[in-house]
Design a protein around this motif. Structure first.
Motif, PDB file in Angstrom:
ATOM      1  N   GLY A  13      -0.363  16.260  -1.762  1.00  0.00           N
ATOM      2  CA  GLY A  13      -1.787  16.032  -1.868  1.00  0.00           C
ATOM      3  C   GLY A  13      -2.518  17.315  -2.219  1.00  0.00           C
ATOM      4  O   GLY A  13      -2.163  18.397  -1.748  1.00  0.00           O
ATOM      5  N   ASP A  34      -7.864   8.437  -7.837  1.00  0.00           N
ATOM      6  CA  ASP A  34      -7.829   8.103  -6.419  1.00  0.00           C
ATOM      7  C   ASP A  34      -6.620   8.702  -5.707  1.00  0.00           C
ATOM      8  O   ASP A  34      -6.626   8.866  -4.495  1.00  0.00           O
ATOM      9  CB  ASP A  34      -7.832   6.580  -6.228  1.00  0.00           C
ATOM     10  N   THR A  35      -5.564   9.008  -6.470  1.00  0.00           N
ATOM     11  CA  THR A  35      -4.339   9.534  -5.865  1.00  0.00           C
ATOM     12  C   THR A  35      -4.546  10.966  -5.374  1.00  0.00           C
ATOM     13  O   THR A  35      -4.104  11.338  -4.294  1.00  0.00           O
ATOM     14  CB  THR A  35      -3.174   9.480  -6.867  1.00  0.00           C
ATOM     15  N   ASP A  36      -5.207  11.810  -6.181  1.00  0.00           N
ATOM     16  CA  ASP A  36      -5.526  13.178  -5.791  1.00  0.00           C
ATOM     17  C   ASP A  36      -4.277  13.925  -5.339  1.00  0.00           C
ATOM     18  O   ASP A  36      -4.211  14.484  -4.245  1.00  0.00           O
ATOM     19  CB  ASP A  36      -6.588  13.196  -4.686  1.00  0.00           C
ATOM     20  N   ALA A  37      -3.246  13.904  -6.195  1.00  0.00           N
ATOM     21  CA  ALA A  37      -1.974  14.541  -5.865  1.00  0.00           C
ATOM     22  C   ALA A  37      -1.422  15.288  -7.069  1.00  0.00           C
ATOM     23  O   ALA A  37      -1.874  15.104  -8.211  1.00  0.00           O
ATOM     24  CB  ALA A  37      -0.961  13.499  -5.377  1.00  0.00           C
ATOM     25  N   SER A  45       8.061  13.247  -0.051  1.00  0.00           N
ATOM     26  CA  SER A  45       8.005  12.819  -1.448  1.00  0.00           C
ATOM     27  C   SER A  45       8.738  13.850  -2.288  1.00  0.00           C
ATOM     28  O   SER A  45       8.122  14.708  -2.934  1.00  0.00           O
ATOM     29  CB  SER A  45       6.551  12.660  -1.905  1.00  0.00           C
ATOM     30  N   LYS A  48       0.821  -1.210   0.000  1.00  0.00           N
ATOM     31  CA  LYS A  48       0.000   0.000   0.000  1.00  0.00           C
ATOM     32  C   LYS A  48       0.855   1.260   0.000  1.00  0.00           C
ATOM     33  O   LYS A  48       0.443   2.309  -0.482  1.00  0.00           O
ATOM     34  CB  LYS A  48      -0.917   0.016   1.230  1.00  0.00           C
ATOM     35  N   GLY A  79      -0.638  10.605 -10.827  1.00  0.00           N
ATOM     36  CA  GLY A  79      -1.411   9.426 -10.454  1.00  0.00           C
ATOM     37  C   GLY A  79      -2.775   9.403 -11.111  1.00  0.00           C
ATOM     38  O   GLY A  79      -3.057  10.113 -12.082  1.00  0.00           O
ATOM     39  N   ASP A  80      -3.669   8.585 -10.548  1.00  0.00           N
ATOM     40  CA  ASP A  80      -5.032   8.466 -11.069  1.00  0.00           C
ATOM     41  C   ASP A  80      -5.995   9.281 -10.206  1.00  0.00           C
ATOM     42  O   ASP A  80      -5.589  10.044  -9.338  1.00  0.00           O
ATOM     43  CB  ASP A  80      -5.454   6.993 -11.119  1.00  0.00           C
TER      44      ASP A  80
END
Length: 212
Positions: A48, A143-146, A35, A8, A140-141
């Motif tokens: 994020g 769901d990543t929301d970044a 990151s 994860k 990302g996609d």
């Protein structure tokens, strides 16, 4: 033998960065993140989209990347599970996040005036990088929301004892950065402090109980 656990989290080990930015009212915001990676005089930051820092970088287009030493872990951990955004998403509330307006005071750190950008530096950090945002990339996609922010380092401030005399290089033996591995704090290869972030994210780690 290798296994395929379906990981994860992929924070295998990156330096902790305290990003200072300016809020819309001109006050300073301070946020820990890990990151980040550098190439030449540029850095890529993964943030994020719900964070105050991401909003500030989009609007102001500048920041300071303050790199704390491992010895500063107490100050960094005091910022864990806090946000400068007064509107906190429900999933963050479940993790224990709370709104904090004055992050410098909370962390017991000192604002130091920058030379080329508006946000302040963190006086206690041995490495301070004044930066401007040069590109913003969706990451990302759905769901990543970044977002990945590409910043250019305009000026680097480094404690003199970290620099190899007569050169423009940092001495790797003198520099002991604070590293985050899978939401846990490390310095010099050792776990150096319990992590509120790991608790909030419910990381299933079995670390020694006697961490200083």
């Amino acid at each position: 033998m290798h296994v395929v656990p379906g990981l994860k989290v992929l924070y295998f080990g990156t330096p902790v960065v305290l990003i200072s930015s300016r809020n819309e009212d001109g006050s300073a915001n301070l946020a820990p993140m890990s990151s980040a990676w550098w190439l030449d005089q540029h850095c890529m930051l993964g943030l994020g989209n719900n964070s105050r820092t991401a909003a500030n970088l989009r609007r102001e287009r500048e920041c300071v990347l303050n790199l704390p030493a491992a010895s500063m872990v107490d100050a960094v951990d005091r910022l864990a599970l806090t946000t400068g955004n007064p509107v906190i998403p429900e999933y963050r509330l479940r993790q224990g996040y709370r709104h904090e307006r004055d992050k410098f005071t909370l962390a017991r750190l000192t604002e130091q005036t920058s030379e080329l950008v508006g946000p302040p530096r963190v006086g206690e950090c041995p490495v301070q990088l004044e930066c401007r945002v040069v590109a913003v990339h969706p990451f990302g996609d759905d769901d990543t929301d970044a977002t990945a922010f590409q910043v250019e380092v305009l000026r680097a401030h480094v404690e003199e004892e970290l620099v190899v005399p007569g050169t423009h290089y940092v001495d790797p033996l003198a520099w002991d950065p604070l590293i985050m591995k899978f939401c846990e704090f490390f310095g010099g290869g050792d776990n150096v402090h319990p992590s509120r972030l790991a608790q909030g994210w419910k990381m299933p780690h079995q670390l020694p109980s006697g961490v200083a």
